[in-house]
Design a protein around this motif. Structure first.
Motif, PDB file in Angstrom:
ATOM      1  N   MET A 219       0.838  -1.199   0.000  1.00 56.44           N
ATOM      2  CA  MET A 219       0.000   0.000   0.000  1.00 56.44           C
ATOM      3  C   MET A 219       0.872   1.248   0.000  1.00 56.44           C
ATOM      4  O   MET A 219       1.920   1.289   0.628  1.00 56.44           O
ATOM      5  N   TRP A 220       0.418   2.279  -0.699  1.00 58.41           N
ATOM      6  CA  TRP A 220       1.089   3.570  -0.678  1.00 58.41           C
ATOM      7  C   TRP A 220       0.049   4.672  -0.827  1.00 58.41           C
ATOM      8  O   TRP A 220      -1.070   4.439  -1.320  1.00 58.41           O
ATOM      9  N   ASP A 221       0.401   5.858  -0.376  1.00 59.50           N
ATOM     10  CA  ASP A 221      -0.551   6.963  -0.421  1.00 59.50           C
ATOM     11  C   ASP A 221      -0.489   7.682  -1.762  1.00 59.50           C
ATOM     12  O   ASP A 221       0.209   7.244  -2.691  1.00 59.50           O
ATOM     13  N   GLU A 222      -1.189   8.817  -1.857  1.00 57.03           N
ATOM     14  CA  GLU A 222      -1.277   9.549  -3.129  1.00 57.03           C
ATOM     15  C   GLU A 222       0.066  10.131  -3.562  1.00 57.03           C
ATOM     16  O   GLU A 222       0.259  10.458  -4.740  1.00 57.03           O
ATOM     17  N   SER A 223       0.988  10.241  -2.604  1.00 52.81           N
ATOM     18  CA  SER A 223       2.317  10.777  -2.919  1.00 52.81           C
ATOM     19  C   SER A 223       3.332   9.680  -3.195  1.00 52.81           C
ATOM     20  O   SER A 223       4.514   9.972  -3.444  1.00 52.81           O
ATOM     21  N   ASN A 225       4.173   7.339  -0.974  1.00 50.70           N
ATOM     22  CA  ASN A 225       4.810   6.907   0.267  1.00 50.70           C
ATOM     23  C   ASN A 225       4.189   5.601   0.758  1.00 50.70           C
ATOM     24  O   ASN A 225       2.961   5.460   0.809  1.00 50.70           O
ATOM     25  N   SER A 226       5.043   4.661   1.145  1.00 50.65           N
ATOM     26  CA  SER A 226       4.565   3.361   1.602  1.00 50.65           C
ATOM     27  C   SER A 226       3.786   3.481   2.905  1.00 50.65           C
ATOM     28  O   SER A 226       4.164   4.247   3.811  1.00 50.65           O
ATOM     29  N   LEU A 227       2.694   2.759   2.989  1.00 53.11           N
ATOM     30  CA  LEU A 227       1.876   2.746   4.207  1.00 53.11           C
ATOM     31  C   LEU A 227       2.019   1.426   4.958  1.00 53.11           C
ATOM     32  O   LEU A 227       1.440   1.262   6.029  1.00 53.11           O
ATOM     33  N   ASP A 228       2.758   0.503   4.378  1.00 53.20           N
ATOM     34  CA  ASP A 228       2.827  -0.854   4.931  1.00 53.20           C
ATOM     35  C   ASP A 228       3.356  -0.883   6.358  1.00 53.20           C
ATOM     36  O   ASP A 228       2.688  -1.382   7.277  1.00 53.20           O
ATOM     37  N   GLU A 229       4.549  -0.356   6.567  1.00 56.38           N
ATOM     38  CA  GLU A 229       5.229  -0.523   7.833  1.00 56.38           C
ATOM     39  C   GLU A 229       4.470   0.113   8.998  1.00 56.38           C
ATOM     40  O   GLU A 229       4.128  -0.532   9.970  1.00 56.38           O
ATOM     41  N   THR A 230       4.200   1.404   8.881  1.00 58.64           N
ATOM     42  CA  THR A 230       3.619   2.143   9.996  1.00 58.64           C
ATOM     43  C   THR A 230       2.249   1.623  10.401  1.00 58.64           C
ATOM     44  O   THR A 230       2.003   1.280  11.562  1.00 58.64           O
ATOM     45  N   TYR A 231       1.345   1.523   9.433  1.00 55.01           N
ATOM     46  CA  TYR A 231      -0.046   1.204   9.771  1.00 55.01           C
ATOM     47  C   TYR A 231      -0.279  -0.292   9.981  1.00 55.01           C
ATOM     48  O   TYR A 231      -1.087  -0.678  10.821  1.00 55.01           O
ATOM     49  N   VAL A 232       0.403  -1.129   9.228  1.00 51.90           N
ATOM     50  CA  VAL A 232       0.217  -2.569   9.413  1.00 51.90           C
ATOM     51  C   VAL A 232       0.740  -2.997  10.773  1.00 51.90           C
ATOM     52  O   VAL A 232       0.095  -3.766  11.492  1.00 51.90           O
ATOM     53  N   ARG A 233       1.925  -2.491  11.171  1.00 56.62           N
ATOM     54  CA  ARG A 233       2.478  -2.846  12.474  1.00 56.62           C
ATOM     55  C   ARG A 233       1.578  -2.315  13.591  1.00 56.62           C
ATOM     56  O   ARG A 233       1.306  -3.004  14.572  1.00 56.62           O
ATOM     57  N   GLY A 234       1.099  -1.086  13.402  1.00 60.65           N
ATOM     58  CA  GLY A 234       0.221  -0.517  14.420  1.00 60.65           C
ATOM     59  C   GLY A 234      -1.074  -1.285  14.555  1.00 60.65           C
ATOM     60  O   GLY A 234      -1.586  -1.485  15.657  1.00 60.65           O
ATOM     61  N   CYS A 235      -1.600  -1.763  13.412  1.00 58.74           N
ATOM     62  CA  CYS A 235      -2.841  -2.544  13.437  1.00 58.74           C
ATOM     63  C   CYS A 235      -2.634  -3.866  14.165  1.00 58.74           C
ATOM     64  O   CYS A 235      -3.457  -4.294  14.961  1.00 58.74           O
ATOM     65  N   LEU A 236      -1.508  -4.512  13.896  1.00 62.61           N
ATOM     66  CA  LEU A 236      -1.206  -5.793  14.538  1.00 62.61           C
ATOM     67  C   LEU A 236      -1.026  -5.620  16.039  1.00 62.61           C
ATOM     68  O   LEU A 236      -1.382  -6.509  16.824  1.00 62.61           O
ATOM     69  N   GLU A 237      -0.475  -4.475  16.473  1.00 69.33           N
ATOM     70  CA  GLU A 237      -0.297  -4.238  17.903  1.00 69.33           C
ATOM     71  C   GLU A 237      -1.617  -4.022  18.611  1.00 69.33           C
ATOM     72  O   GLU A 237      -1.783  -4.361  19.787  1.00 69.33           O
ATOM     73  N   GLU A 238      -2.601  -3.460  17.879  1.00 73.98           N
ATOM     74  CA  GLU A 238      -3.908  -3.205  18.472  1.00 73.98           C
ATOM     75  C   GLU A 238      -4.751  -4.468  18.546  1.00 73.98           C
ATOM     76  O   GLU A 238      -5.640  -4.582  19.387  1.00 73.98           O
ATOM     77  N   ILE A 239      -4.499  -5.422  17.638  1.00 68.12           N
ATOM     78  CA  ILE A 239      -5.278  -6.662  17.617  1.00 68.12           C
ATOM     79  C   ILE A 239      -4.492  -7.734  18.355  1.00 68.12           C
ATOM     80  O   ILE A 239      -3.524  -8.273  17.839  1.00 68.12           O
ATOM     81  N   PHE A 240      -4.889  -8.024  19.568  1.00 70.70           N
ATOM     82  CA  PHE A 240      -4.117  -8.935  20.411  1.00 70.70           C
ATOM     83  C   PHE A 240      -4.471 -10.384  20.118  1.00 70.70           C
ATOM     84  O   PHE A 240      -5.130 -11.064  20.921  1.00 70.70           O
ATOM     85  N   THR A 241      -4.051 -10.869  18.961  1.00 70.79           N
ATOM     86  CA  THR A 241      -4.272 -12.266  18.598  1.00 70.79           C
ATOM     87  C   THR A 241      -3.255 -12.690  17.563  1.00 70.79           C
ATOM     88  O   THR A 241      -2.821 -11.883  16.742  1.00 70.79           O
ATOM     89  N   ASP A 242      -2.865 -13.934  17.653  1.00 69.46           N
ATOM     90  CA  ASP A 242      -1.940 -14.483  16.664  1.00 69.46           C
ATOM     91  C   ASP A 242      -2.689 -15.175  15.531  1.00 69.46           C
ATOM     92  O   ASP A 242      -2.073 -15.704  14.614  1.00 69.46           O
ATOM     93  N   ASP A 243      -4.014 -15.160  15.630  1.00 67.61           N
ATOM     94  CA  ASP A 243      -4.823 -15.940  14.686  1.00 67.61           C
ATOM     95  C   ASP A 243      -5.399 -15.069  13.572  1.00 67.61           C
ATOM     96  O   ASP A 243      -6.311 -15.482  12.878  1.00 67.61           O
ATOM     97  N   ILE A 244      -4.913 -13.858  13.436  1.00 69.58           N
ATOM     98  CA  ILE A 244      -5.457 -12.956  12.422  1.00 69.58           C
ATOM     99  C   ILE A 244      -4.780 -13.209  11.082  1.00 69.58           C
ATOM    100  O   ILE A 244      -3.572 -13.439  11.007  1.00 69.58           O
TER     101      ILE A 244
END
Length: 307
Positions: A219-223, A225-244
């Motif tokens: 994923m990248w934004d309109e400019s 810029n990659s969105l993978d690292e910041t938002y994917v890692r943050g999403c995984l930290e918010e979802i407390f499960t290994d089964d996602i």
């Protein structure tokens, strides 16, 4: 010589009467004839059926003609039950088991249940085989009854002699209800996600999405810029499960970002057909556009060897 029997039904019986006149060719070729007389008795439609057959011949005894008549009649009655009674039986089961349904829900469950009874997945040959097997079992039960009785009341016969068939109908109705109920919950869930996305401020204006091999994505934004690292890692930290799954992560990221536009890249913008992707399409709907060709799309096609 004659043999008489009576068929009664709470459902109109005129189609069965037509079938009786159009069949029995083998018997007719050997000097037999079939007569029918319709009668109305209270709530029942009654049909008096008379077989006229010759006396004992060289090859066939009198009882042979009667047995063949009952055998063919059993086949016709079985077809009549499947073709005409099946919908009525599904309706009765719906009224008995799932009262209080809205008219549109009842109509949808009825349609799905009948579809389950008549189809087996997408295989036409398998569906025909299943129907043939069901008809054969019903015809066998009808013949057993006709060999012992000269009266066939279809309502009672279906209720007491075709319990296996009624169990199949019950299963189809339950399955249809469960599917409709799940679809209802699914649509409510999608509606809630759409409301969430539309009501919160967008973190990015545009999300460009490209599916990669092994179920991954980029994923990248309109400019650019990659969105993978910041938002994917943050999403995984918010979802407390290994089964996602990766697909669930993708949905969660897009919902969190709430972009005004989602641009699909890659092989003509096509996404894998799974539940998560279906949710994305339903939630973002008019916000989804397909890339008509860019440098990243061309690079992706070259890597895959499609060009």
């Amino acid at each position: 010589m004659t043999y008489r029997m009576r068929i009664a039904s709470s459902i109109a019986i005129n189609s069965l009467e037509r079938e009786l006149h159009h069949n029995f060719n083998w018997l007719k070729e050997r000097g037999c004839s079939i007569e029918t007389r319709y009668e109305q008795q209270d709530r029942y439609h009654c049909l008096l059926v008379t077989l006229h057959y010759p006396r004992k011949g060289v090859l066939f005894r009198e009882e042979d003609f009667v047995y063949i008549f009952k055998y063919q009649l059993a086949e016709i009655v079985a077809e009549h039950i499947i073709s005409l009674w099946e919908e009525e039986l599904v309706k009765r089961r719906l009224d008995k088991t799932y009262r209080g349904l809205l008219p549109e829900e009842r109509s949808l469950i009825l349609e799905k249940a009948l579809s389950f009874m008549r189809c087996c997945d997408d295989s036409e040959s398998l569906s025909l085989l299943m129907r043939f097997g069901r008809k054969s079992r019903i015809a066998h039960r009808v013949l057993d009854h006709l060999l012992e009785h000269d009266m066939l009341i279809l309502d009672g016969f279906v209720s007491f002699y075709l319990r296996d068939y009624l169990k199949e109908i019950q299963f189809a109705v339950d399955l249809a209800w469960e599917e409709v109920n799940n679809e209802k919950k699914y649509n409510e869930f999608v509606k809630l996600l759409r409301y969430f996305v539309d009501s919160q401020p967008s973190r990015v204006l545009e999300v460009n999405l490209m599916m990669t091999g092994a179920g991954g994505f980029s994923m990248w934004d309109e400019s650019g810029n990659s969105l993978d690292e910041t938002y994917v890692r943050g999403c995984l930290e918010e979802i407390f499960t290994d089964d996602i799954s990766t697909d669930d992560v993708l949905v969660s990221v897009l919902i969190t970002l709430a972009p005004r536009r989602v641009v699909l890249h890659g092989s003509s913008g096509k996404l894998p057909c799974n539940e998560s992707i279906k949710i994305i399409k339903k939630v973002f709907k008019e916000k989804i556009v397909t890339c008509t060709g860019c440098d990243r799309c061309r690079e992706s096609l070259i890597k895959k060897g499609d060009v």
